[in-house]
Structures are given as structure tokens and as C-alpha cells.
Write a protein that holds these residues in place. Structure first.
Motif, short mmCIF file in Angstrom:
data_model
loop_
_atom_site.label_atom_id
_atom_site.label_comp_id
_atom_site.label_asym_id
_atom_site.label_seq_id
_atom_site.Cartn_x
_atom_site.Cartn_y
_atom_site.Cartn_z
N GLU A 140 0.67 -0.88 0.15
CA GLU A 140 0.16 0.22 0.87
C GLU A 140 1.14 1.37 -0.04
O GLU A 140 2.10 1.62 0.80
CB GLU A 140 -0.71 -0.04 0.87
CG GLU A 140 -2.17 -1.06 1.40
CD GLU A 140 -3.46 -0.45 2.06
OE1 GLU A 140 -2.88 0.16 2.95
OE2 GLU A 140 -4.40 -1.53 2.08
N THR A 141 0.58 2.11 -0.45
CA THR A 141 1.15 3.53 -0.60
C THR A 141 0.91 4.77 0.20
O THR A 141 -0.54 4.11 -0.07
CB THR A 141 1.64 4.43 -1.48
OG1 THR A 141 1.20 3.51 -2.81
CG2 THR A 141 2.01 5.54 -1.62
N LEU A 142 1.11 5.17 1.29
CA LEU A 142 0.68 5.85 1.81
C LEU A 142 0.50 7.22 1.53
O LEU A 142 1.38 7.97 0.95
CB LEU A 142 1.64 6.17 3.71
CG LEU A 142 1.84 4.84 4.18
CD1 LEU A 142 2.76 4.81 5.35
CD2 LEU A 142 0.22 4.04 4.32
N PRO A 143 -0.07 8.24 2.71
CA PRO A 143 -0.22 9.68 2.50
C PRO A 143 0.76 10.25 1.11
O PRO A 143 0.76 10.95 0.94
CB PRO A 143 -1.55 10.71 3.07
CG PRO A 143 -1.87 9.31 3.34
CD PRO A 143 -0.91 7.88 3.16
N ASP A 144 2.14 9.96 3.03
CA ASP A 144 3.13 10.87 2.42
C ASP A 144 4.18 9.27 1.00
O ASP A 144 5.58 10.46 0.57
CB ASP A 144 3.87 10.79 3.60
CG ASP A 144 4.23 9.37 3.98
OD1 ASP A 144 4.00 8.52 3.41
OD2 ASP A 144 4.92 9.11 5.13
N GLY A 145 3.71 9.08 0.10
CA GLY A 145 4.16 8.50 -1.02
C GLY A 145 5.22 7.34 -0.07
O GLY A 145 5.75 6.56 -0.61
#
Length: 226
Positions: A114-119
Motif C-alpha cells: 500500500e502507498t501511504l499519503p506521504d508516498g
């Protein structure tokens, strides 16, 4: 090739092999090796055999060794005879239970990225960060070093146990009974903390945990301070 010459090439190899390394990690994560539940006894054995097979393929002399509980994987290989320390690497293949399942949005033993909001990209799965991910990081480093240089820079012994999540009750007796083969120069535990999300940390002289219980017996009625 000196260690300083080898390191950049090893790091390049690790980067190039990232997808394959992740696939190998995911194979291990898919084994539901929950040590606290006897229903998963066979899965714990399967995880130990999986780890031993992988290490054997890397040139280690790997064995699944019985205890009164879940087995311990030991693996040994000779490194370069350069006077460096003999290293013991410790990790564990067992994981915590996954209850309650309703808190999981996907099956806990089906790893995904998964990719978090901060990349940042993270792996979501039981055991991804405690401790299969850390253990496989060390294994993959050994794999890359062997491919690049043809061997390992130091003599390495690995001990990958299966009861860390339930107190390592049988590990102490196992180590005591086999103390001579684990009497090495330093031990590396790849199951500690980072300084922050961007900064790795090395904790030296790790000594374990101390638990204390304090019981206070007081008066059975309120007393004046005087």
C-alpha cells in the motif's frame, strides 16, 4: 574485492532484486505460523522448514531442530577468514494471532503493498514487520553479498526460532544444551526500533527486558498524616 569495494555492488544487487526479494518474503508471510495457538502447530513447522530450505539454497548448513515446543532453525556458513568476528543472527518465524478478523480489510496472511499519503510504500500483513520482514532483510543481504562476491565476509550462524511471540519458553533450554555452538563473538537481533521513519538505528548492548511487580499493603481505613 575488499568490503568497501563490495558494498556498493551489493547494494546495487539488492535494489535490482527487490521484486524477487519481496516475492520470497511474501511466500514466508503466507504461512500462518501463529505460535500461541496449537491449531497452527503444523504451520509453524512448515514455516521452519521453509526458512531452512531457503537458507540451504544460500549455501548455509541449515537444520530444523526440535524443542519441546516449536522447532528452531539453525544455519551456519563459513565466511572469509579475515580475522573478523563470528556473528550470531537471531530472528523468529512465528507471529501473533490475527483476531479479531473483523479489524482486517484483507486476509492477514495475504500480503499486499500500500502507498501511504506521504508516498511511502508499506507491506500490510501479519508478520511483515515482526519479524519475518526483518529476518528476511538479513537473509536477502546475505544472498546479494554471496552473488556479488562469491561468499560471505564473516562466519555467520543464524538462529530463527518459533516461540518468540509466546515467551520463547523452550529457547533457553535449547541454547543451554547447545551452548558451545552459539558461543560466538557478537549477536545481531534484527527486531528492534528505528530512530524515526527515515532514520535507521543500531542499538548496542541490548540486554533484554526486566519485569517487576510491586504490591502495596495499606491500612484498612483512612489515617491522618500526623
Amino acid at each position: 574485492m575488499s568490503a568497501s569495494e563490495a558494498l556498493p555492488k551489493v547494494l546495487e544487487r539488492i535494489d535490482a532484486e527487490l521484486d524477487n526479494s519481496l516475492n520470497r518474503l511474501f511466500e514466508l508471510i503466507r504461512i500462518p505460523s501463529i505460535s500461541t495457538d496449537s491449531a497452527y502447530k503444523d504451520s509453524c513447522r512448515a514455516a521452519a522448514e521453509h526458512v531452512a530450505k531457503d537458507l540451504t539454497g544460500l549455501g548455509f548448513d541449515a537444520t530444523v531442530r526440535p524443542t519441546a515446543g516449536h522447532p528452531v532453525v539453525t544455519a551456519k556458513t563459513n565466511g572469509a577468514a579475515n580475522g573478523g568476528p563470528r556473528v550470531l543472527f537471531y530472528g523468529h518465524y512465528d507471529v501473533q494471532p490475527v483476531d479479531p478478523l473483523t479489524e482486517w480489510t484483507h486476509p492477514p496472511f495475504e500480503p499486499r503493498m500500500e502507498t501511504l499519503p506521504d508516498g511511502r510504500k508499506i507491506i500490510i500483513a501479519r508478520g511483515a514487520c515482526d519479524d519475518k520482514g526483518q529476518a528476511m532483510t538479513f537473509v536477502e543481504a546475505c544472498r546479494a553479498y554471496r552473488v556479488v562476491t562469491g561468499g560471505l565476509p564473516l562466519p555467520i550462524t543464524m538462529m530463527i526460532e518459533g516461540e518468540e511471540e509466546c515467551g520463547s519458553n523452550h529457547l533457553f533450554g535449547f541454547v543451554k544444551d547447545n551452548a558451545d555452538e552459539f558461543r560466538l563473538d557478537l549477536a545481531l537481533v534484527c527486531d528492534t526500533s528505528m530512530w524515526d521513519v527515515d532514520t535507521p538505528a543500531i542499538t548496542t548492548s541490548l540486554r533484554g527486558l526486566v519485569y517487576e511487580e510491586v504490591r502495596l499493603t495499606c491500612a484498612d481505613r483512612h489515617l491522618h498524616s500526623g
